[in-house]
Design a protein around this motif. Structure first.
Motif, mmCIF file in Angstrom:
data_model
loop_
_atom_site.group_PDB
_atom_site.id
_atom_site.type_symbol
_atom_site.label_atom_id
_atom_site.label_comp_id
_atom_site.label_asym_id
_atom_site.label_seq_id
_atom_site.Cartn_x
_atom_site.Cartn_y
_atom_site.Cartn_z
ATOM 1 N N LYS A 168 7.268 -5.865 8.268
ATOM 2 C CA LYS A 168 6.226 -4.930 7.851
ATOM 3 C C LYS A 168 5.106 -5.656 7.102
ATOM 4 C CE LYS A 168 5.525 -0.597 5.293
ATOM 5 N NZ LYS A 168 4.476 -1.098 4.378
ATOM 6 N N GLU A 180 1.181 -6.375 8.370
ATOM 7 C CA GLU A 180 0.002 -5.962 7.609
ATOM 8 C C GLU A 180 -0.989 -7.122 7.465
ATOM 9 O OE1 GLU A 180 1.510 -4.539 3.927
ATOM 10 O OE2 GLU A 180 2.293 -2.658 4.756
ATOM 11 N N ASN A 202 0.211 -10.953 0.100
ATOM 12 C CA ASN A 202 -0.940 -10.165 0.556
ATOM 13 C C ASN A 202 -1.890 -9.815 -0.592
ATOM 14 O OD1 ASN A 202 -2.518 -8.986 2.520
ATOM 15 N ND2 ASN A 202 -1.360 -7.074 2.626
ATOM 16 N N SER A 262 -4.627 -7.515 9.529
ATOM 17 C CA SER A 262 -5.847 -7.665 8.741
ATOM 18 C C SER A 262 -6.612 -8.924 9.129
ATOM 19 C CB SER A 262 -5.492 -7.710 7.249
ATOM 20 O OG SER A 262 -6.592 -8.079 6.462
#
Length: 282
Positions: free
Chosen positions: A250, A254, A160, A258
């Motif tokens: 998790k 995310e 990420n 996004s």
């Protein structure tokens, strides 16, 4: 007299080595709003690029089997490495349509290029397989292809960090190899790479057209849905898509939230122990 609406409401299955295939899903949500998506990302065993073909094929068959058990009507291999190494094996075992990302991307690149000079970036496995080069040359023997493996790109996306200064540094350092070349078209030969697209485009400049193989793949999916009469009927209801990962739910959630901007996006963890065996015909 009111016409009865018919259609196939079963979901479309997508799998990738991690989160990269979400770039394909994003295009599916845009082009095929009536369709329901089931996605499995094998984040626990990502990346696939450095792995041998036999291992990638085995993993891919496991992921396909998981999705087939969810009664999918069509399977999209939203991973270039898996397409390179396992497309034929999966097609041989399934009776539903199976779509890879390489041929649609090659076709789009040939339409876009003016100088017949095309670059391809991908994982080590995809580049070593020469799958894109073969697909391009098969359609146009005069095309010149320059391929470059970018092994550092996938870890940046999976962690990420694709908006970070680290991503910019990695992209700029890797793509220096393209500086002396005169390509006018570049295939993003990994479904993770569109998440780095702004940085890649900034480095190469506006004179190079970037080809997102995933987006092109969904156009082919749309055609196949119509041809096999598998398209879902129009619906006013919000589709409930399903997302699974073998890694951190998790972190996956995310990145998925996004990128896809879906409300109530839930991600379920699938232990690797629940994967195994070979896909059965459905």
């Amino acid at each position: 007299m009111e016409r009865l609406t018919t259609g196939d409401t079963r979901p479309i299955g997508f799998f990738d080595s991690g989160v990269g295939g979400l770039t394909v899903v994003k295009e599916a949500l845009k082009q095929l709003p009536n369709e329901r998506v089931i996605y499995l990302g094998d984040t626990a065993r990502c990346p696939y690029g450095p792995r041998p073909q036999e291992q990638v094929e085995r993993f891919s068959l496991e992921l396909a089997n998981f999705l087939v058990q969810h009664d999918i009507k069509l399977l999209v291999i939203a991973c270039n490495t898996a397409t390179s190494f396992a497309l034929d094996a999966i097609r041989a075992r399934l009776t539903i349509p199976v779509v890879g990302v390489i041929v649609p991307g090659a076709r789009a690149a040939l339409k876009a290029t003016h100088k017949k000079k095309i670059g391809v970036i991908g994982t080590q496995g995809t580049i070593q397989s020469a799958a894109y080069t073969k697909a391009l040359v098969a359609k146009d023997p005069q095309v010149q292809v320059e391929a470059l493996a970018c092994p550092r790109f996938v870890p940046v996306v999976e962690s990420n960090q694709f908006h970070s200064p680290t991503a910019k540094k990695v992209v700029f350092e890797t793509l220096r190899a393209f500086q002396p070349l005169q390509i006018d078209t570049l295939i993003l030969g990994c479904t993770h790479y569109p998440l780095l697209r702004p940085i890649i485009q900034n480095y190469l400049g506006s004179g190079v057209t970037l080809i997102d193989s995933g987006a092109e793949t969904i156009s082919e999916v749309s055609t196949l849905l119509d041809y096999f009469e598998l398209a879902a009927p129009p619906s006013q209801e919000v589709q409930h898509h399903e997302f699974y990962t073998t890694g951190s739910a998790k972190l996956f959630q995310e990145i998925a939230h996004s990128w896809l901007q879906l409300q109530d996006l839930a991600v379920t963890h699938v232990p690797l122990t629940e994967l195994g065996g070979k896909p059965h015909a459905s």
